[in-house]
Design an enzyme around this catalytic site. Structure first.
Site, PDB file in Angstrom:
ATOM      1  N   THR A 154      78.442 -46.416 -14.115  1.00  0.00           N
ATOM      2  CA  THR A 154      79.436 -45.611 -14.824  1.00  0.00           C
ATOM      3  C   THR A 154      79.881 -46.404 -16.041  1.00  0.00           C
ATOM      4  O   THR A 154      80.680 -47.330 -15.935  1.00  0.00           O
ATOM      5  CB  THR A 154      80.635 -45.299 -13.907  1.00  0.00           C
ATOM      6  OG1 THR A 154      80.166 -44.637 -12.739  1.00  0.00           O
ATOM      7  CG2 THR A 154      81.628 -44.392 -14.624  1.00  0.00           C
ATOM      8  N   LYS A 178      80.113 -37.842 -15.263  1.00  0.00           N
ATOM      9  CA  LYS A 178      80.591 -38.757 -14.223  1.00  0.00           C
ATOM     10  C   LYS A 178      82.045 -39.138 -14.454  1.00  0.00           C
ATOM     11  O   LYS A 178      82.843 -39.218 -13.509  1.00  0.00           O
ATOM     12  CB  LYS A 178      79.711 -40.011 -14.188  1.00  0.00           C
ATOM     13  CG  LYS A 178      80.194 -41.096 -13.202  1.00  0.00           C
ATOM     14  CD  LYS A 178      80.232 -40.594 -11.762  1.00  0.00           C
ATOM     15  CE  LYS A 178      80.883 -41.585 -10.806  1.00  0.00           C
ATOM     16  NZ  LYS A 178      80.207 -42.875 -10.708  1.00  0.00           N
ATOM     17  N   LYS A 214      89.291 -48.389 -14.611  1.00  0.00           N
ATOM     18  CA  LYS A 214      88.276 -48.473 -15.657  1.00  0.00           C
ATOM     19  C   LYS A 214      87.754 -47.083 -16.014  1.00  0.00           C
ATOM     20  O   LYS A 214      87.672 -46.703 -17.183  1.00  0.00           O
ATOM     21  CB  LYS A 214      87.120 -49.356 -15.205  1.00  0.00           C
ATOM     22  CG  LYS A 214      86.032 -49.508 -16.256  1.00  0.00           C
ATOM     23  CD  LYS A 214      84.617 -49.652 -15.724  1.00  0.00           C
ATOM     24  CE  LYS A 214      84.177 -48.743 -14.656  1.00  0.00           C
ATOM     25  NZ  LYS A 214      82.734 -48.474 -14.565  1.00  0.00           N
TER      26      LYS A 214
END
Length: 305
Positions: A108, A184, A254
């Site tokens: 990711t 995502k 994040k």
């Protein structure tokens, strides 16, 4: 664009040398499943433990990222933009990829980074696919991940038999690799929002004498019946079971941050996303970063007020 789902293929990727870099909690299970292809698998990781584990299962051990990348198809599953950049550029993995080979980045990462990587690979005649995954560690080990893929159609078709070893379904979202990363990030933003909603609503009913377990059980069997997020994370919140972490809260921060950045790049402001990033920052500041993302619910508990 609208995504399409690709189910399992019966054939496997014949005649390909495969590399895998990044054998963390997710990567080691994914790499282990690739061994079922019967093709040579070369692995590299900064920590030796997972490498030795896979070597015992038949994997070849690479001495460096560059050696691991001297293959037909390279998979990487690293923590973030910085670690991926270090392996690809600083450690020479990108230079080791031969023209005509394919790099599948399953991490990711930011949309901007994915776009940059696609350009660097294209300049070298190397295929680049963005293919982040949905699923926790146990799902990765079982080969049941959902794989979100974007990139050139021909390249994806070539690696699809390998995807089928790691995932139960491949979801296609465009020919630009960064589109998979946008999907995502949107999915992880939704996940974090759901956890925040459960934490807040459980705190609300708890303030009125209702136990969280019963309330969250109600949600997972009525309004959100069939949802693995509400069922699985709801149970973790009810039991205050935040360790060991399947997906660390710090990684959730994040990803929510990257989602906000991806929106800003297109002139959008994610109002709730911005608030959620701030809440996650506060959770990390209070020491919850190594706990599971489900621990975000602790921020709504009375003791957090």
């Amino acid at each position: 664009m609208t995504g399409s789902a690709t189910g399992r293929h019966t054939r496997q990727g014949a005649g390909m040398n495969i590399g895998f870099i990044g054998l963390g909690a997710m990567g080691r299970g994914m790499a282990a499943n690739l061994l079922r292809s019967g093709q040579p698998l070369r692995v590299w990781n900064r920590g030796a433990g997972p490498v030795q584990e896979l070597a015992a299962q038949g994997a070849q051990v690479a001495a460096s990222p560059a050696e691991a990348a001297a293959v037909d198809v390279l998979f990487t599953m690293l923590a973030d933009d910085a670690s991926t950049r270090a392996v690809l550029l600083d450690d020479g993995a990108l230079d080791a990829l031969a023209p005509g080979s394919i790099h599948v980045n399953m991490a990711t990462v930011s949309v901007a980074f994915a776009r940059e990587m696609a350009a660097l690979h294209a300049a070298r005649g190397v295929g680049y696919i963005g293919a982040p995954v949905l699923g926790r560690v146990d799902v990765a080990a079982a080969g049941k991940l959902n794989i979100v893929a974007a990139g050139p159609d021909e390249a994806i078709a070539r690696v699809q038999p390998l995807f089928d070893l790691m995932g139960q379904k491949t979801w296609r979202f465009g020919t630009a690799p960064e589109q998979a990363n946008a999907v995502k990030l949107g999915a992880n933003l939704t996940l974090a929002c759901a956890i925040e909603a459960m934490g807040e609503s459980a705190a609300l009913v708890g303030a009125h004498g209702i136990e969280a377990a019963g309330f969250l059980d109600l949600l997972s069997n009525t309004l959100f019946a069939g949802s693995p997020v509400y069922k699985g994370y709801g149970a973790m919140i009810a039991q205050e079971r935040y360790s060991p972490a399947g997906f660390k809260l710090s990684l959730g921060l994040k990803d929510v941050g990257l989602a906000n950045d991806a929106a800003a790049e297109q002139g959008l402001r994610l109002r709730f996303g911005a608030v959620l990033r701030e809440t996650l920052q506060q959770a990390v500041a209070r020491g919850d970063g190594e706990l599971d993302l489900a621990a975000l619910a602790r921020m709504s508990a009375p003791k957090s007020a």
